[in-house]
Design an enzyme around this catalytic site. Structure first.
Site, PDB file in Angstrom:
ATOM      1  N   HIS A 143      -3.111 -15.545  10.431  1.00  0.00           N
ATOM      2  CA  HIS A 143      -2.281 -14.334  10.397  1.00  0.00           C
ATOM      3  C   HIS A 143      -2.961 -13.122  11.026  1.00  0.00           C
ATOM      4  O   HIS A 143      -2.616 -11.992  10.722  1.00  0.00           O
ATOM      5  CB  HIS A 143      -1.851 -13.993   8.964  1.00  0.00           C
ATOM      6  CG  HIS A 143      -1.229 -15.134   8.233  1.00  0.00           C
ATOM      7  ND1 HIS A 143      -0.064 -15.733   8.652  1.00  0.00           N
ATOM      8  CD2 HIS A 143      -1.627 -15.814   7.126  1.00  0.00           C
ATOM      9  CE1 HIS A 143       0.238 -16.720   7.829  1.00  0.00           C
ATOM     10  NE2 HIS A 143      -0.695 -16.799   6.903  1.00  0.00           N
ATOM     11  N   ARG A 147       2.517 -11.607   5.740  1.00  0.00           N
ATOM     12  CA  ARG A 147       3.971 -11.577   5.554  1.00  0.00           C
ATOM     13  C   ARG A 147       4.702 -10.875   6.700  1.00  0.00           C
ATOM     14  O   ARG A 147       5.930 -10.864   6.738  1.00  0.00           O
ATOM     15  CB  ARG A 147       4.315 -10.948   4.200  1.00  0.00           C
ATOM     16  CG  ARG A 147       3.816 -11.845   3.069  1.00  0.00           C
ATOM     17  CD  ARG A 147       4.352 -11.437   1.732  1.00  0.00           C
ATOM     18  NE  ARG A 147       5.805 -11.462   1.675  1.00  0.00           N
ATOM     19  CZ  ARG A 147       6.507 -11.003   0.658  1.00  0.00           C
ATOM     20  NH1 ARG A 147       5.896 -10.470  -0.367  1.00  0.00           N
ATOM     21  NH2 ARG A 147       7.816 -11.057   0.671  1.00  0.00           N
ATOM     22  N   ARG A 187      15.675   0.533  -7.439  1.00  0.00           N
ATOM     23  CA  ARG A 187      14.232   0.552  -7.742  1.00  0.00           C
ATOM     24  C   ARG A 187      14.006   0.668  -9.243  1.00  0.00           C
ATOM     25  O   ARG A 187      14.674   1.442  -9.929  1.00  0.00           O
ATOM     26  CB  ARG A 187      13.552   1.752  -7.045  1.00  0.00           C
ATOM     27  CG  ARG A 187      13.839   1.874  -5.563  1.00  0.00           C
ATOM     28  CD  ARG A 187      13.283   0.720  -4.761  1.00  0.00           C
ATOM     29  NE  ARG A 187      11.843   0.588  -4.873  1.00  0.00           N
ATOM     30  CZ  ARG A 187      10.970   1.213  -4.099  1.00  0.00           C
ATOM     31  NH1 ARG A 187      11.383   2.028  -3.164  1.00  0.00           N
ATOM     32  NH2 ARG A 187       9.670   1.015  -4.253  1.00  0.00           N
ATOM     33  N   LYS A 239       3.037   7.002   5.426  1.00  0.00           N
ATOM     34  CA  LYS A 239       2.355   5.737   5.134  1.00  0.00           C
ATOM     35  C   LYS A 239       1.890   5.055   6.417  1.00  0.00           C
ATOM     36  O   LYS A 239       1.643   3.856   6.433  1.00  0.00           O
ATOM     37  CB  LYS A 239       3.284   4.811   4.342  1.00  0.00           C
ATOM     38  CG  LYS A 239       3.450   5.277   2.893  1.00  0.00           C
ATOM     39  CD  LYS A 239       4.003   4.158   2.041  1.00  0.00           C
ATOM     40  CE  LYS A 239       5.176   4.638   1.224  1.00  0.00           C
ATOM     41  NZ  LYS A 239       5.798   3.556   0.445  1.00  0.00           N
ATOM     42  N   PRO A 243       0.830  -1.210   0.000  1.00  0.00           N
ATOM     43  CA  PRO A 243       0.000   0.000   0.000  1.00  0.00           C
ATOM     44  C   PRO A 243       0.866   1.263   0.000  1.00  0.00           C
ATOM     45  O   PRO A 243       1.812   1.365   0.756  1.00  0.00           O
ATOM     46  CB  PRO A 243      -0.806  -0.105   1.298  1.00  0.00           C
ATOM     47  CG  PRO A 243      -0.168  -1.157   2.103  1.00  0.00           C
ATOM     48  CD  PRO A 243       0.673  -2.004   1.211  1.00  0.00           C
ATOM     49  N   GLU A 244       0.547   2.183  -0.878  1.00  0.00           N
ATOM     50  CA  GLU A 244       1.251   3.453  -0.933  1.00  0.00           C
ATOM     51  C   GLU A 244       0.373   4.547  -0.334  1.00  0.00           C
ATOM     52  O   GLU A 244      -0.722   4.272   0.147  1.00  0.00           O
ATOM     53  CB  GLU A 244       1.609   3.763  -2.390  1.00  0.00           C
ATOM     54  CG  GLU A 244       2.635   2.772  -2.939  1.00  0.00           C
ATOM     55  CD  GLU A 244       3.609   3.431  -3.896  1.00  0.00           C
ATOM     56  OE1 GLU A 244       3.895   4.621  -3.723  1.00  0.00           O
ATOM     57  OE2 GLU A 244       4.061   2.750  -4.819  1.00  0.00           O
ATOM     58  N   ARG A 248      20.319  19.148  -4.575  1.00  0.00           N
ATOM     59  CA  ARG A 248      20.772  17.751  -4.486  1.00  0.00           C
ATOM     60  C   ARG A 248      21.392  17.236  -5.778  1.00  0.00           C
ATOM     61  O   ARG A 248      20.903  17.520  -6.852  1.00  0.00           O
ATOM     62  CB  ARG A 248      19.602  16.858  -4.079  1.00  0.00           C
ATOM     63  CG  ARG A 248      19.062  17.323  -2.790  1.00  0.00           C
ATOM     64  CD  ARG A 248      18.109  16.404  -2.121  1.00  0.00           C
ATOM     65  NE  ARG A 248      17.889  16.970  -0.814  1.00  0.00           N
ATOM     66  CZ  ARG A 248      18.498  16.550   0.288  1.00  0.00           C
ATOM     67  NH1 ARG A 248      19.276  15.505   0.256  1.00  0.00           N
ATOM     68  NH2 ARG A 248      18.299  17.165   1.435  1.00  0.00           N
TER      69      ARG A 248
END
Ligand code: ZN
Length: 285
Positions: free
Chosen positions: A112, A131, A275, A59, A2-3, A166
């Site tokens: 779970h 998980r 990524r 998050k 989930p973002e 940056r």
């Protein structure tokens, strides 16, 4: 995983369902990695509280709790009590597969399940996570800090100041949770496409005008996803399915080798900082 938009949708759905309800008692499973605070502390902080609100920070899902307990004996006591407990917080990070489910007490306790909070309304709030990358913790003083700046609240000037100096690729800077909190891989790629910027582009070489567009794009992409996710909120919170996550209609993310929706050039994939990053070689410079 989930973002930000999914977590926002889940937090809103939970708020709608459990705000003003009370937590009467708590059962916690025995898997140590799920509990970021000591289990006894989690239970004692949650029990006999009223859920004032549920909201998202980065998050994380944050439950703001108020102590319900016995009625105070004096005004001074009441004040001290409020100061102590009014701002306690329950912090839930869903990790990869974590779910918060509001259900009736006779609903089957699925495998779970790591935490069950019995609510005053008779329902139960359950945390399920196959998980086990999800984390439960409490902040008794209510001062949880998620780090970084909220991408939906940041002003343009602050946004530019955060990135401009940056030397890292802009994609890595967008994913740096110490700068912006909660922008994940999908939304970084989609925002960069909408801004015409390649993921590998050094943050220091991006112009003020391009930053202005990127700032708008990040917020637009996240808001679009939240809006679309809002309608399927019950899938996340009530049901047992894991398929409820809203998928933004991706323009580049996960579309390697497919034609760009703007110019038909094939979408490329590169790895930046470990990524996957997707972009159109023609539309993005
Ligand atoms: Zn293109």
């Amino acid at each position: 995983m989930p973002e930000l938009p999914e977590v926002e949708t889940i937090a809103r759905g939970l708020h709608k369902r459990v705000a003003a309800d009370t937590i009467e008692s708590v059962w916690l499973g025995s898997k140590p990695q799920t509990m970021k605070s000591p289990p006894t502390e989690i239970a004692s902080t949650l029990e006999h509280t009223s859920i004032a609100s549920v909201r998202r920070m980065g998050k994380h899902i944050v439950f703001d709790l108020e102590r319900t307990g016995s009625s105070p004996t004096s005004a001074k006591n009441a004040k001290a009590k409020r100061a102590n407990s009014a701002r306690a917080q329950w912090i839930v990070h869903l990790g990869m597969t974590g779910r918060m489910v509001v259900c009736e007490p006779d609903a089957e306790i699925v495998k779970h399940t790591h935490a069950i909070a019995k609510l005053g309304s008779g329902r139960e709030l359950r945390f399920i996570d196959p998980r086990r990358f999800g984390r439960l913790s409490v902040h008794r003083s209510g001062n949880f800090e998620a780090g970084g700046v909220e991408p939906l609240e940041i002003e343009k000037d602050q946004f530019v100041a955060l990135f401009r100096g940056r030397k890292t690729p802009i994609k890595s800077a967008l994913l740096n949770q110490k700068l912006l909190r909660g922008v994940g891989n999908i939304y970084a790629d989609e925002s960069l496409f909408r801004s015409g910027l390649r993921p590998r582009r050094r943050a220091s070489t991006i112009t003020a005008a391009q930053y202005e567009l990127l700032h708008k794009s990040v917020q637009k992409v996240l808001k679009e996803a939240i809006r679309a996710g809002g309608s399927s909120v019950s899938d996340y919170v009530d049901a047992d399915g894991e398929e409820g996550f809203f998928q933004l209609r991706h323009r580049v993310y996960g579309r390697e080798g497919e034609p760009c929706l703007v110019c038909t050039t094939l979408i490329k994939r590169v790895v930046i900082g470990g990524r996957s990053s997707h972009y159109c070689p023609k539309c993005q410079k």
